[in-house]
Write an enzyme that holds these catalytic residues in place. Structure first.
Site, PDB file in Angstrom:
ATOM      1  N   VAL A   1       1.354  -3.193   8.626  1.00  0.00           N
ATOM      2  CA  VAL A   1       1.224  -2.107   7.655  1.00  0.00           C
ATOM      3  C   VAL A   1       1.581  -0.756   8.288  1.00  0.00           C
ATOM      4  O   VAL A   1       2.114   0.132   7.615  1.00  0.00           O
ATOM      5  CB  VAL A   1      -0.191  -2.128   7.024  1.00  0.00           C
ATOM      6  CG1 VAL A   1      -1.260  -1.670   7.987  1.00  0.00           C
ATOM      7  CG2 VAL A   1      -0.217  -1.312   5.742  1.00  0.00           C
ATOM      8  N   ASP A   2       1.316  -0.609   9.569  1.00  0.00           N
ATOM      9  CA  ASP A   2       1.639   0.625  10.302  1.00  0.00           C
ATOM     10  C   ASP A   2       3.146   0.887  10.238  1.00  0.00           C
ATOM     11  O   ASP A   2       3.592   1.998   9.900  1.00  0.00           O
ATOM     12  CB  ASP A   2       1.161   0.441  11.750  1.00  0.00           C
ATOM     13  CG  ASP A   2       1.107   1.730  12.541  1.00  0.00           C
ATOM     14  OD1 ASP A   2       1.359   2.808  11.971  1.00  0.00           O
ATOM     15  OD2 ASP A   2       0.819   1.649  13.746  1.00  0.00           O
TER      16      ASP A   2
ATOM     17  N   ILE B   1       0.822  -1.216   0.000  1.00  0.00           N
ATOM     18  CA  ILE B   1       0.000   0.000   0.000  1.00  0.00           C
ATOM     19  C   ILE B   1       0.857   1.267   0.000  1.00  0.00           C
ATOM     20  O   ILE B   1       0.411   2.310  -0.489  1.00  0.00           O
ATOM     21  CB  ILE B   1      -0.998  -0.017   1.188  1.00  0.00           C
ATOM     22  CG1 ILE B   1      -2.165   0.945   0.932  1.00  0.00           C
ATOM     23  CG2 ILE B   1      -0.307   0.282   2.506  1.00  0.00           C
ATOM     24  CD1 ILE B   1      -3.326   0.781   1.910  1.00  0.00           C
TER      25      ILE B   1
ATOM     26  N   GLY C   1      -4.472  -8.639  10.477  1.00  0.00           N
ATOM     27  CA  GLY C   1      -3.118  -9.116  10.714  1.00  0.00           C
ATOM     28  C   GLY C   1      -2.919  -9.403  12.190  1.00  0.00           C
ATOM     29  O   GLY C   1      -3.511 -10.338  12.745  1.00  0.00           O
TER      30      GLY C   1
ATOM     31  N   TYR D   1      -4.121  -8.029  14.710  1.00  0.00           N
ATOM     32  CA  TYR D   1      -5.339  -7.932  15.514  1.00  0.00           C
ATOM     33  C   TYR D   1      -6.282  -9.126  15.354  1.00  0.00           C
ATOM     34  O   TYR D   1      -7.281  -9.222  16.080  1.00  0.00           O
ATOM     35  CB  TYR D   1      -6.081  -6.629  15.234  1.00  0.00           C
ATOM     36  CG  TYR D   1      -5.475  -5.416  15.941  1.00  0.00           C
ATOM     37  CD1 TYR D   1      -4.307  -5.522  16.699  1.00  0.00           C
ATOM     38  CD2 TYR D   1      -6.081  -4.168  15.865  1.00  0.00           C
ATOM     39  CE1 TYR D   1      -3.757  -4.424  17.347  1.00  0.00           C
ATOM     40  CE2 TYR D   1      -5.546  -3.060  16.517  1.00  0.00           C
ATOM     41  CZ  TYR D   1      -4.378  -3.189  17.254  1.00  0.00           C
ATOM     42  OH  TYR D   1      -3.853  -2.101  17.905  1.00  0.00           O
TER      43      TYR D   1
HETATM   44  P1  ADP Z   1      -3.903  -4.961  12.335  1.00  0.00           P
HETATM   45  O1  ADP Z   1      -3.124  -4.680  13.596  1.00  0.00           O
HETATM   46  O2  ADP Z   1      -5.021  -3.954  12.113  1.00  0.00           O
HETATM   47  O3  ADP Z   1      -4.339  -6.372  12.245  1.00  0.00           O
HETATM   48  P2  ADP Z   1      -1.707  -5.420  10.418  1.00  0.00           P
HETATM   49  O4  ADP Z   1      -0.799  -4.401   9.857  1.00  0.00           O
HETATM   50  O5  ADP Z   1      -1.111  -6.463  11.304  1.00  0.00           O
HETATM   51  O6  ADP Z   1      -2.886  -4.599  11.155  1.00  0.00           O
HETATM   52  O7  ADP Z   1      -2.463  -6.159   9.244  1.00  0.00           O
HETATM   53  C1  ADP Z   1      -3.482  -5.606   8.471  1.00  0.00           C
HETATM   54  C2  ADP Z   1      -3.368  -6.124   7.062  1.00  0.00           C
HETATM   55  O8  ADP Z   1      -2.371  -5.387   6.363  1.00  0.00           O
HETATM   56  C3  ADP Z   1      -2.945  -7.598   6.944  1.00  0.00           C
HETATM   57  O9  ADP Z   1      -3.750  -8.215   5.960  1.00  0.00           O
HETATM   58  C4  ADP Z   1      -1.503  -7.517   6.466  1.00  0.00           C
HETATM   59  O10 ADP Z   1      -1.144  -8.633   5.680  1.00  0.00           O
HETATM   60  C5  ADP Z   1      -1.570  -6.275   5.618  1.00  0.00           C
HETATM   61  N1  ADP Z   1      -0.298  -5.588   5.320  1.00  0.00           N
HETATM   62  C6  ADP Z   1       0.866  -5.606   6.003  1.00  0.00           C
HETATM   63  N2  ADP Z   1       1.782  -4.826   5.393  1.00  0.00           N
HETATM   64  C7  ADP Z   1       1.181  -4.289   4.305  1.00  0.00           C
HETATM   65  C8  ADP Z   1       1.589  -3.416   3.241  1.00  0.00           C
HETATM   66  N3  ADP Z   1       2.822  -2.901   3.188  1.00  0.00           N
HETATM   67  N4  ADP Z   1       0.682  -3.091   2.277  1.00  0.00           N
HETATM   68  C9  ADP Z   1      -0.583  -3.586   2.314  1.00  0.00           C
HETATM   69  N5  ADP Z   1      -1.034  -4.407   3.276  1.00  0.00           N
HETATM   70  C10 ADP Z   1      -0.162  -4.763   4.257  1.00  0.00           C
END
Ligand code: ADP
Length: 169
Positions: free
Chosen positions: A34-35, A12, A120, A122
């Protein structure tokens, strides 16, 4: 309205859209998944702006600049931690999509991309989350002109399949 919603498999942080959504935590001070990827790609100015925001409650959303990202803005929303589904998780996840879309509209943003919030770290079940995402986005777009297009971003082939299936109904 298939022409206004699409599913892609991508990182993303690379997308050229008006705003990307971050699946943040309540501190808004960065985390994993993703954060972490968004903070690394946007640069330290993002953390500096986030420190001024006073955190964010679950189901709410706040907007910042995009800094070094191709996206102009970032909407930080806090999805629910999955506790089995009987603790308001569905409503909180729906609220993340609603609040993020409303914020994008209020800022006149035309293109927005969402990750699969809460699925992810959570632990929210992926199919259930995809259905909520599609339902809330379709509902919002049906009576708002902005944002014009919404990209649902999968980070794996499995997630792409799940999101596309939810979109195809
Ligand atoms: P949460 O804590 O809300 O679960 P996560 O970041 O652990 O957030 O995961 C949310 C989603 O983002 C998961 O499906 C994960 O695979 C996805 N994700 C992680 N990194 C990226 C990225 N760079 N671009 C897009 N999606 C991502």
């Amino acid at each position: 309205m298939p022409e206004r919603i699409r599913v892609v498999k991508d990182d993303i942080t690379t997308l050229h859209v008006d705003v990307i959504v971050n699946a943040a935590n309540e501190s808004l001070l960065g985390g994993g998944g993703v954060d972490g990827a968004i903070h690394r790609a946007a640069g330290p100015e993002l953390l500096a702006e986030c420190r001024t925001l006073g955190g964010c409650e679950t189901g709410e959303a706040k907007i910042t600049q995009g800094y070094r990202l191709p996206a102009r803005h970032i909407i930080h929303t806090v999805g629910p931690v999955w506790h089995g589904g009987a603790h308001g998780e569905d409503q909180q996840l729906a609220s993340c999509y609603q609040r993020s879309l409303k914020l994008a509209e209020n800022h006149g943003l035309r293109t927005i991309a969402f990750p699969a919030i809460s699925t992810g770290i959570y632990g929210f079940p992926r199919e259930r989350a995809a259905q909520i995402a599609v339902r809330e986005i379709q509902s919002f777009l049906s009576d708002h002109e902005l944002p014009e297009t919404v990209t649902l971003v999968a980070f794996s082939d499995d997630d792409r399949t799940i999101l596309q299936r939810a979109l195809d109904g």
